[in-house]
Write a protein that holds these residues in place. Structure first.
Motif, PDB file in Angstrom:
ATOM      1  N   LEU A 177       0.856  -1.188   0.000  1.00 51.05           N
ATOM      2  CA  LEU A 177       0.000   0.000   0.000  1.00 51.05           C
ATOM      3  C   LEU A 177       0.893   1.239   0.000  1.00 51.05           C
ATOM      4  O   LEU A 177       1.722   1.414   0.889  1.00 51.05           O
ATOM      5  N   MET A 178       0.708   2.097  -0.994  1.00 47.25           N
ATOM      6  CA  MET A 178       1.531   3.287  -1.145  1.00 47.25           C
ATOM      7  C   MET A 178       0.669   4.538  -1.007  1.00 47.25           C
ATOM      8  O   MET A 178      -0.316   4.693  -1.740  1.00 47.25           O
ATOM      9  N   PRO A 179       0.998   5.427  -0.064  1.00 45.88           N
ATOM     10  CA  PRO A 179       0.243   6.682   0.029  1.00 45.88           C
ATOM     11  C   PRO A 179       0.635   7.633  -1.097  1.00 45.88           C
ATOM     12  O   PRO A 179       1.812   7.797  -1.418  1.00 45.88           O
ATOM     13  N   THR A 180      -0.353   8.240  -1.717  1.00 41.34           N
ATOM     14  CA  THR A 180      -0.129   9.238  -2.757  1.00 41.34           C
ATOM     15  C   THR A 180      -0.991  10.462  -2.460  1.00 41.34           C
ATOM     16  O   THR A 180      -1.766  10.475  -1.502  1.00 41.34           O
ATOM     17  N   ARG A 181      -0.869  11.470  -3.290  1.00 44.06           N
ATOM     18  CA  ARG A 181      -1.676  12.680  -3.097  1.00 44.06           C
ATOM     19  C   ARG A 181      -3.155  12.415  -3.326  1.00 44.06           C
ATOM     20  O   ARG A 181      -4.000  13.182  -2.865  1.00 44.06           O
ATOM     21  N   GLY A 184      -4.712   9.551  -2.468  1.00 47.58           N
ATOM     22  CA  GLY A 184      -5.135   8.427  -1.643  1.00 47.58           C
ATOM     23  C   GLY A 184      -4.116   7.308  -1.693  1.00 47.58           C
ATOM     24  O   GLY A 184      -2.948   7.520  -2.027  1.00 47.58           O
ATOM     25  N   PHE A 185      -4.569   6.110  -1.374  1.00 45.56           N
ATOM     26  CA  PHE A 185      -3.663   4.964  -1.332  1.00 45.56           C
ATOM     27  C   PHE A 185      -3.685   4.215  -2.657  1.00 45.56           C
ATOM     28  O   PHE A 185      -4.707   4.146  -3.345  1.00 45.56           O
ATOM     29  N   LEU A 186      -2.531   3.636  -2.965  1.00 47.94           N
ATOM     30  CA  LEU A 186      -2.334   2.914  -4.215  1.00 47.94           C
ATOM     31  C   LEU A 186      -1.678   1.579  -3.903  1.00 47.94           C
ATOM     32  O   LEU A 186      -0.755   1.514  -3.090  1.00 47.94           O
ATOM     33  N   GLN A 187      -2.156   0.516  -4.522  1.00 51.67           N
ATOM     34  CA  GLN A 187      -1.508  -0.785  -4.383  1.00 51.67           C
ATOM     35  C   GLN A 187      -0.446  -0.886  -5.465  1.00 51.67           C
ATOM     36  O   GLN A 187      -0.760  -0.976  -6.650  1.00 51.67           O
ATOM     37  N   GLY A 188       0.811  -0.830  -5.064  1.00 60.44           N
ATOM     38  CA  GLY A 188       1.838  -0.821  -6.097  1.00 60.44           C
ATOM     39  C   GLY A 188       3.234  -0.879  -5.531  1.00 60.44           C
ATOM     40  O   GLY A 188       3.486  -1.457  -4.467  1.00 60.44           O
ATOM     41  N   TYR A 189       4.152  -0.242  -6.260  1.00 57.53           N
ATOM     42  CA  TYR A 189       5.566  -0.246  -5.918  1.00 57.53           C
ATOM     43  C   TYR A 189       6.104   1.181  -5.976  1.00 57.53           C
ATOM     44  O   TYR A 189       5.509   2.067  -6.606  1.00 57.53           O
ATOM     45  N   ASN A 190       7.246   1.376  -5.337  1.00 60.41           N
ATOM     46  CA  ASN A 190       7.934   2.665  -5.361  1.00 60.41           C
ATOM     47  C   ASN A 190       9.052   2.576  -6.400  1.00 60.41           C
ATOM     48  O   ASN A 190      10.058   1.904  -6.183  1.00 60.41           O
ATOM     49  N   ALA A 191       8.853   3.224  -7.536  1.00 60.49           N
ATOM     50  CA  ALA A 191       9.837   3.194  -8.618  1.00 60.49           C
ATOM     51  C   ALA A 191      10.789   4.376  -8.472  1.00 60.49           C
ATOM     52  O   ALA A 191      10.350   5.521  -8.354  1.00 60.49           O
ATOM     53  N   GLN A 192      12.081   4.096  -8.470  1.00 62.59           N
ATOM     54  CA  GLN A 192      13.113   5.118  -8.323  1.00 62.59           C
ATOM     55  C   GLN A 192      13.822   5.324  -9.655  1.00 62.59           C
ATOM     56  O   GLN A 192      14.140   4.357 -10.351  1.00 62.59           O
ATOM     57  N   PRO A 239       7.205   2.863   1.000  1.00 59.79           N
ATOM     58  CA  PRO A 239       6.721   4.153   0.487  1.00 59.79           C
ATOM     59  C   PRO A 239       7.689   5.292   0.760  1.00 59.79           C
ATOM     60  O   PRO A 239       7.595   6.350   0.145  1.00 59.79           O
ATOM     61  N   ASN A 240       8.628   5.067   1.671  1.00 62.30           N
ATOM     62  CA  ASN A 240       9.618   6.090   2.004  1.00 62.30           C
ATOM     63  C   ASN A 240      10.809   5.986   1.056  1.00 62.30           C
ATOM     64  O   ASN A 240      11.220   4.896   0.674  1.00 62.30           O
ATOM     65  N   ASP A 241      11.382   7.142   0.692  1.00 67.40           N
ATOM     66  CA  ASP A 241      12.483   7.167  -0.271  1.00 67.40           C
ATOM     67  C   ASP A 241      13.862   7.120   0.376  1.00 67.40           C
ATOM     68  O   ASP A 241      14.865   7.002  -0.342  1.00 67.40           O
ATOM     69  N   ILE A 242      13.944   7.224   1.695  1.00 68.97           N
ATOM     70  CA  ILE A 242      15.248   7.413   2.344  1.00 68.97           C
ATOM     71  C   ILE A 242      16.208   6.266   2.035  1.00 68.97           C
ATOM     72  O   ILE A 242      17.378   6.478   1.709  1.00 68.97           O
ATOM     73  N   ALA A 243      15.714   5.036   2.114  1.00 67.22           N
ATOM     74  CA  ALA A 243      16.601   3.881   1.925  1.00 67.22           C
ATOM     75  C   ALA A 243      17.038   3.698   0.477  1.00 67.22           C
ATOM     76  O   ALA A 243      17.912   2.870   0.203  1.00 67.22           O
TER      77      ALA A 243
END
Length: 462
Positions: free
Chosen positions: A280-284, A286-294, A312-316
């Motif tokens: 579950l990824m929070p977006t502007r 609402g929530f999205l079922q997906g991945y965090n693409a960098q 969902p966090n980008d720090i790592a």
């Protein structure tokens, strides 16, 4: 042939295997690519699902072509992330309790089925005609996904328990320091130690101010004139008033937790039964079922590196993306020998800001410490020049560099470098077709390759 079809289709913004099949019969370019031998949509989909390694190699080859075409200027590399939907429904998330029940039910059902089949096999040992063919005896893919989801939830729960233990240990350490009369920086964390630390904080503030009053009274009693304005009475001191409010808030929270009626609590740790590796990824919106693409994008908007994450966090993601960008730049520099294929400065927004990222080894970087408007305001109101002062912390040093004319000029290029690339990439890939981390990474490599090929085409055509 299939790889060429997919590359051209993604360059055109077409991902549907059925649509590609139709275009192979109606579109001239597609007919040329397939030599009028129209592939079935199942073949196209199967090739895309099973040839993920080929897409990774394709991305590297396209990057080499871009380097030989004079593209890929690594003087500034901007890193940013975007959430891309998985091939899974958000309603397919289940908690640990439901998954455990399903696994238990499946095991019991399998044991019962095995026992029944063993009895039937013993009764009909001489007759092989009624046995189920081997190709039809495979287990259900849904059962496999449920087991995988249960394993994912168990792993998440284990990490969550470890994090809770770490937080509890940190809270105990804070409480011990506060009770010992030592100052503690930061907000008092929620939890079982909140009230005790709030009371210790109030006692420390009271003792500190009381000592000031006693020292002044002792000077007056000795016939000496105290320096400065007299301290306010104990009940009127602002720090003591704030400390009492903190104690009252902790008491209210404890009372609310004790008297609040029990209600159904939704599980905080869930896994998706369709794509267990998606999150579950929070977006502007609402929530999205997906991945965090960098993505790491060069100053001329060539995608130099991609990565798929579950957080969902980008720090790592900053350090791995810097390392991937460094490998790409080193590969191009070794092959071409051009100076523009050497990383200069890495740009990242405040989502990547942490002490570890600020001080990690690697290329020079500019990471925002707060929102863009706050950064722009600091540049105008508190401009500086020269290197950071000696002994500055990583955050202080980064704040100094961002407020210099050169740092401000470089960081302004971050949004114009990476944001258009993300926007154009998501026109091609707004939802993954496959399921799982490896499949998502392969498709992201394919889409990034198509994006870079379009950049090369436009640059060389002019």
């Amino acid at each position: 042939m299939l790889l060429g079809l997919l590359i051209y289709a993604y360059c055109r913004g077409i991902r549907s295997s059925r649509q590609i099949e139709r275009l192979c019969s109606t579109d001239v370019a597609f007919r040329v690519l397939c030599a009028q031998d129209v592939p079935d949509h199942c073949t196209i989909a199967r090739f895309r699902a099973e040839c993920q390694d080929a897409f990774t190699g394709l991305f590297t080859q396209v990057l080499m072509i871009a380097g030989h075409a004079g593209l890929g200027h690594f003087g500034t590399v901007a890193i940013d992330g975007t959430k891309i939907a998985a091939n899974a429904s958000i309603d397919a998330n289940r908690g640990h309790e439901w998954l455990s029940e399903q696994v238990t039910h499946m095991v019991a059902e399998a044991e019962q089925t095995d026992a029944t089949e063993n009895i039937r096999a013993a009764q009909r040992a001489h007759d092989d005609d009624d046995r189920v063919p081997a190709r039809l005896m495979d287990q259900s893919s849904r059962a496999r996904r449920i087991r995988q989801a249960a394993d994912e939830v168990a792993a998440q729960l284990k990490r969550q328990r470890n994090n809770e233990d770490d937080r509890d240990a940190a809270a105990r350490a804070r409480l011990a320091k506060s009770q010992a009369g030592e100052p503690v920086v930061g907000r008092i964390p929620d939890g079982p130690h909140r009230l005790a630390e709030a009371r210790a904080h109030l006692a420390r503030e009271t003792a500190t101010h009381q000592s000031k009053l006693e020292r002044r009274a002792a000077l007056i009693a000795a016939g000496k004139k105290p320096m400065g304005a007299p301290p306010v009475p104990l009940e009127q001191h602002s720090r003591i008033i704030r400390a009492r409010r903190v104690v009252e808030a902790a008491l209210a929270a404890e009372h609310t937790a004790a008297t609040k009626p029990a209600k159904r609590v939704l599980p905080k740790t869930v896994a998706n039964t369709t794509d267990p590796q998606s999150r579950l990824m929070p977006t502007r919106r609402g929530f999205l079922q997906g991945y965090n693409a960098q993505l790491a994008v060069t100053s001329d908007q060539i995608i130099a590196a991609v990565q798929i994450g579950q957080s969902p966090n980008d720090i790592a993601s900053l350090v791995p993306m810097m390392e991937a960008s460094g490998r790409a730049a080193a590969m191009l520099h070794t092959d071409t020998g051009r100076s523009e294929h050497i990383i200069g400065v890495v740009l990242a927004d405040a989502g990547y800001c942490s002490d570890s990222n600020l001080s990690a080894p690697g290329p020079e970087r500019l990471i925002a410490l707060n929102k863009t408007r706050d950064h722009a305001k600091a540049v105008i109101e508190q401009p500086v020049t020269g290197p950071p002062p000696e002994g500055a912390s990583p955050r202080q040093a980064m704040s100094h560099r961002l407020r210099t004319p050169e740092g401000s000029r470089l960081y302004k290029r971050r949004g114009a470098t990476v944001e258009p690339g993300i926007g154009n990439l998501k026109k091609v890939l707004d939802r993954f077709s496959g399921r799982g981390l490896n499949s998502a990474l392969g498709e992201l490599n394919l889409a990034a390759s198509a994006f870079n090929l379009m950049k090369i085409h436009r640059a060389t055509a002019s």
